[in-house]
Design a protein around this motif. Structure first.
Motif, mmCIF file in Angstrom:
data_model
loop_
_atom_site.group_PDB
_atom_site.id
_atom_site.type_symbol
_atom_site.label_atom_id
_atom_site.label_comp_id
_atom_site.label_asym_id
_atom_site.label_seq_id
_atom_site.Cartn_x
_atom_site.Cartn_y
_atom_site.Cartn_z
ATOM 1 N N PRO A 1 -11.795 40.675 -60.861
ATOM 2 C CA PRO A 1 -12.390 41.771 -59.918
ATOM 3 C C PRO A 1 -12.316 43.157 -60.798
ATOM 4 C CG PRO A 1 -11.233 40.206 -58.773
ATOM 5 C CD PRO A 1 -10.954 39.790 -60.218
ATOM 6 N N ALA A 2 -11.231 43.337 -61.555
ATOM 7 C CA ALA A 2 -11.051 44.529 -62.091
ATOM 8 C C ALA A 2 -12.091 44.779 -63.334
ATOM 9 C CB ALA A 2 -9.639 44.717 -62.743
ATOM 10 N N ALA A 3 -12.446 43.564 -63.872
ATOM 11 C CA ALA A 3 -13.423 43.873 -64.880
ATOM 12 C C ALA A 3 -14.726 43.868 -64.546
ATOM 13 C CB ALA A 3 -13.260 42.370 -65.850
ATOM 14 N N THR A 4 -14.941 43.282 -63.224
ATOM 15 C CA THR A 4 -16.321 43.495 -62.550
ATOM 16 C C THR A 4 -16.482 44.777 -62.351
ATOM 17 O OG1 THR A 4 -16.138 41.127 -61.737
ATOM 18 C CG2 THR A 4 -17.595 42.463 -61.102
ATOM 19 N N LYS A 5 -15.696 45.509 -61.833
ATOM 20 C CA LYS A 5 -15.659 46.876 -61.412
ATOM 21 C C LYS A 5 -16.012 47.804 -62.385
ATOM 22 C CE LYS A 5 -13.048 49.100 -58.525
ATOM 23 N NZ LYS A 5 -11.887 49.875 -57.796
ATOM 24 N N VAL B 1 -19.358 35.965 -56.029
ATOM 25 C CA VAL B 1 -19.307 35.713 -57.504
ATOM 26 C C VAL B 1 -19.434 37.006 -58.076
ATOM 27 C CG1 VAL B 1 -20.128 34.856 -59.384
ATOM 28 C CG2 VAL B 1 -19.658 33.205 -57.527
ATOM 29 N N ALA B 2 -20.467 37.842 -57.609
ATOM 30 C CA ALA B 2 -20.754 39.087 -58.119
ATOM 31 C C ALA B 2 -19.381 40.077 -57.976
ATOM 32 C CB ALA B 2 -22.181 39.572 -57.425
ATOM 33 N N GLY B 3 -18.677 39.776 -56.919
ATOM 34 C CA GLY B 3 -17.856 40.603 -56.688
ATOM 35 C C GLY B 3 -16.604 40.330 -57.566
ATOM 36 N N GLY B 4 -16.745 39.401 -58.564
ATOM 37 C CA GLY B 4 -15.352 38.787 -59.486
ATOM 38 C C GLY B 4 -14.406 38.145 -58.781
ATOM 39 N N HIS B 5 -14.783 37.634 -57.656
ATOM 40 C CA HIS B 5 -13.841 36.495 -57.134
ATOM 41 C C HIS B 5 -14.080 35.199 -57.513
ATOM 42 C CE1 HIS B 5 -13.261 39.725 -54.230
ATOM 43 N NE2 HIS B 5 -14.477 39.748 -54.043
ATOM 44 N N SER B 6 -12.782 34.424 -57.699
ATOM 45 C CA SER B 6 -12.606 33.073 -58.239
ATOM 46 C C SER B 6 -13.289 32.147 -57.104
ATOM 47 C CB SER B 6 -11.208 32.875 -58.478
ATOM 48 O OG SER B 6 -10.357 32.773 -57.427
ATOM 49 N N ASN B 7 -13.279 30.901 -57.262
ATOM 50 C CA ASN B 7 -13.681 29.823 -56.474
ATOM 51 C C ASN B 7 -12.678 29.639 -55.305
ATOM 52 O OD1 ASN B 7 -15.914 29.446 -57.932
ATOM 53 N ND2 ASN B 7 -15.315 27.395 -58.662
ATOM 54 N N ASP B 8 -11.359 29.797 -55.806
ATOM 55 C CA ASP B 8 -10.224 29.749 -54.541
ATOM 56 C C ASP B 8 -10.291 30.930 -53.754
ATOM 57 O OD1 ASP B 8 -9.345 27.390 -55.727
ATOM 58 O OD2 ASP B 8 -7.755 28.202 -56.835
ATOM 59 N N GLN B 9 -10.373 32.072 -54.287
ATOM 60 C CA GLN B 9 -10.604 33.274 -53.429
ATOM 61 C C GLN B 9 -11.958 33.168 -52.554
ATOM 62 O OE1 GLN B 9 -10.749 36.065 -56.516
ATOM 63 N NE2 GLN B 9 -8.549 36.762 -56.350
ATOM 64 N N ASP C 1 -24.238 30.610 -67.468
ATOM 65 C CA ASP C 1 -22.864 30.400 -66.712
ATOM 66 C C ASP C 1 -22.715 31.431 -65.783
ATOM 67 O OD1 ASP C 1 -22.575 32.881 -67.809
ATOM 68 O OD2 ASP C 1 -21.590 32.302 -69.726
ATOM 69 N N ARG C 2 -21.330 31.493 -65.183
ATOM 70 C CA ARG C 2 -20.969 32.364 -64.106
ATOM 71 C C ARG C 2 -21.130 33.931 -64.329
ATOM 72 N NH1 ARG C 2 -17.269 30.384 -60.320
ATOM 73 N NH2 ARG C 2 -16.384 31.736 -58.750
ATOM 74 N N ALA C 3 -20.925 34.111 -65.540
ATOM 75 C CA ALA C 3 -21.076 35.654 -65.792
ATOM 76 C C ALA C 3 -22.714 36.229 -65.836
ATOM 77 C CB ALA C 3 -20.782 35.774 -67.553
ATOM 78 N N GLN C 4 -23.651 35.238 -66.094
ATOM 79 C CA GLN C 4 -24.866 35.429 -65.881
ATOM 80 C C GLN C 4 -25.417 35.598 -64.418
ATOM 81 O OE1 GLN C 4 -27.493 35.997 -68.823
ATOM 82 N NE2 GLN C 4 -25.301 36.282 -69.320
ATOM 83 N N LEU C 5 -24.551 34.909 -63.494
ATOM 84 C CA LEU C 5 -24.806 35.092 -62.252
ATOM 85 C C LEU C 5 -24.547 36.312 -61.697
ATOM 86 C CD1 LEU C 5 -23.346 32.008 -60.581
ATOM 87 C CD2 LEU C 5 -25.851 32.290 -60.936
#
Length: 229
Positions: free
Chosen positions: A131-135, A175-183, A210-214
């Motif tokens: 989430p921090a990196a996504t921000k 996913v775009a918010g940087g959350h993991s699958n568990d979150q 991959d997920r980053a591309q999403l």
């Protein structure tokens, strides 16, 4: 278990040596090559069949960004995951790197365990986007004058979004918010396995590596819009 094959691409020989010692000290990974510039990195990616490339963004000659595009565009290297190494946590080229096909980014000042974990995460096909990196990514996106729904592939992505189910869209937003699958599972009250299934289906429908591309697609298409705080 087959060790993860790691390729090091950085113009600083001392840094490459340090990374090699660190990577080779682990039983589940080993260094298969070292490149001093992007062109050499592309050549070695092909010859060594590396699983993960630690790619410095700034290198003389062919830089890391160009090399990443070249690797991502090669169908024979579809399984190669690229982790961009940046001088700062949020580099000015981070957004471009993810668009080019990188799985994520890591600051050069990261702790050894962070680097090793990054290699394992990338090799598993996940994204290095907390989430921090996504921000930071979104802030960089805005700083470059970008706006949601106006990227180079925005129209194409928006069209592909129509193929997603309502739940897949919900998961993509998370996913775009940087959350993991568990979150995401906790937020949507479903199992992590269900989330993983939705993520994989969204990746297939959107043509994401991959997920980053999403994450990039979610913003490029306008599905998610950055908020300025």
């Amino acid at each position: 278990m087959t060790p993860i094959k790691v390729l090091l691409a950085d113009d600083q020989a001392l840094l490459r040596s340090a990374f090699r010692v660190l990577v080779d000290s682990e039983s589940d990974m080993h260094v298969v090559g070292e490149a001093a510039d992007g062109a050499e990195a592309v050549t070695l990616a092909r010859s060594t069949r590396a699983d993960v490339v630690l790619m410095d963004i700034r290198m003389p000659g062919t830089d890391g960004l160009t090399a990443t595009r070249m690797i991502s565009a090669d169908p024979d290297l579809a399984g190669v995951r690229i982790v961009m190494l940046t001088t700062f946590e949020v580099d000015e080229y981070v957004v471009q790197s993810l668009r080019a096909g990188a799985s994520g980014f890591l600051g050069k000042g990261a702790e050894p365990e962070e680097l090793l974990n990054a290699i394992r995460v990338a090799a598993a096909g996940e994204a290095l986007l907390s989430p921090a990196a996504t921000k930071g990514l979104i802030a960089s996106f805005l700083a470059q004058g970008g706006s949601a729904g106006e990227g180079p592939d925005a129209a194409e992505y928006a069209e592909r979004l129509a193929a997603l189910t309502g739940r897949e869209r919900e998961v993509l937003v998370q996913v775009a918010g940087g959350h993991s699958n568990d979150q995401i599972a906790d937020r949507l009250v479903v199992s992590p396995l269900t989330v993983k299934t939705h993520v994989n289906r969204a990746m297939a429908k959107l043509g994401a590596r991959d997920r980053a591309q999403l994450v990039v697609i979610a913003y490029e298409s306008g599905l998610v819009r950055p908020r300025v705080e």
